[in-house]
Write a protein that holds these residues in place. Sequence first.
Motif, PDB file in Angstrom:
ATOM      1  N   SER A  19     -99.481  40.279 -14.891  1.00  0.00           N
ATOM      2  CA  SER A  19    -100.189  40.742 -15.020  1.00  0.00           C
ATOM      3  C   SER A  19    -100.896  42.515 -14.450  1.00  0.00           C
ATOM      4  CB  SER A  19    -101.528  39.777 -15.262  1.00  0.00           C
ATOM      5  OG  SER A  19    -101.006  38.821 -15.900  1.00  0.00           O
ATOM      6  N   HIS A  55    -102.226  39.770 -19.233  1.00  0.00           N
ATOM      7  CA  HIS A  55    -102.996  40.102 -19.526  1.00  0.00           C
ATOM      8  C   HIS A  55    -103.933  41.446 -19.366  1.00  0.00           C
ATOM      9  CE1 HIS A  55    -102.380  35.653 -18.228  1.00  0.00           C
ATOM     10  NE2 HIS A  55    -103.261  35.308 -18.848  1.00  0.00           N
ATOM     11  N   GLY A 113    -101.626  36.781 -23.546  1.00  0.00           N
ATOM     12  CA  GLY A 113    -101.859  36.209 -22.461  1.00  0.00           C
ATOM     13  C   GLY A 113    -100.930  35.080 -22.783  1.00  0.00           C
TER      14      GLY A 113
END
Length: 279
Positions: A19, A55, A113
């Motif tokens: 991420s 994310h 996600g």
Amino acid sequence: MVDIGIIGIILIVLNFLISNKGFSSRAFFDKYKFQVSSILVGREYVRFISSGFLHVGWQHLIFNMITLLLFSSSMENVIGSIPFLAIYFAGLAGGGLLALFIHRNHNDYSAVGASGAVCGVVFASIALFPGSDIGFFGIPFGIPTWLYGTAYILYSIYGIRSAKDNIGHEAHLGGALVGMITAIIMYPVVLQTNAFTIALITIPAILFIIFITVRPHSLLVDNSFFKSSHNITIDHKYNIERNIQRQEIDRILDKINERGMNSLTRQEKERLEEYSKHS
């Protein structure tokens, strides 16, 4: 102290590392996010998995990882690392597949996600540990898992239909359902000990999936961040994106000719490298 298992630790570390790479590199983020046109037209199936480790921001990442931490600590230590890992990735795949099915004609739809995987773990825990409560920060009492699970599924169904926010409810619903089914396949005895809770959660979810299969036009998908393009096919969308990409590469090449390679920004270099790999 939370007694978290080794697989849970590895998954959390991977989510933070990948991420963070996506936060700093838009090219990396775009290359590995879940995107309907890239999967259906480009056949980039790795996006099913890679998108689950990206994310949109630190808040999104931390919320998912705290939830994973709380539930993985009990599950992995009880059922073992391999079954826990299977449930995690089953939830991740299930969330992606349901999102792809629902948005198969929505060319611009994209998502990232670990929510599908985390929901798979959460709802597998609900199936495997009947009679337990779910606690939340700031709430002095626990919520029965059957009540939480039922409310969550109904809210996800509402969220998909209404599209009043920008949350990936499809991944939540798909991940929760597949994670729970995976746990049941591994431990079928829970159908006897926890049948009521399982039925309350799975029946509405399955009926909704059947409903949208029969009446896909009933979905309301337009919101301020996504406008469905019903008159543009995926093939047309792909060609448009390729033309835009070629125009950007032409601009970068012109810049190299005028100012040299050292004049390029890091993002421009990443775009050029990515294009050379796929051309």
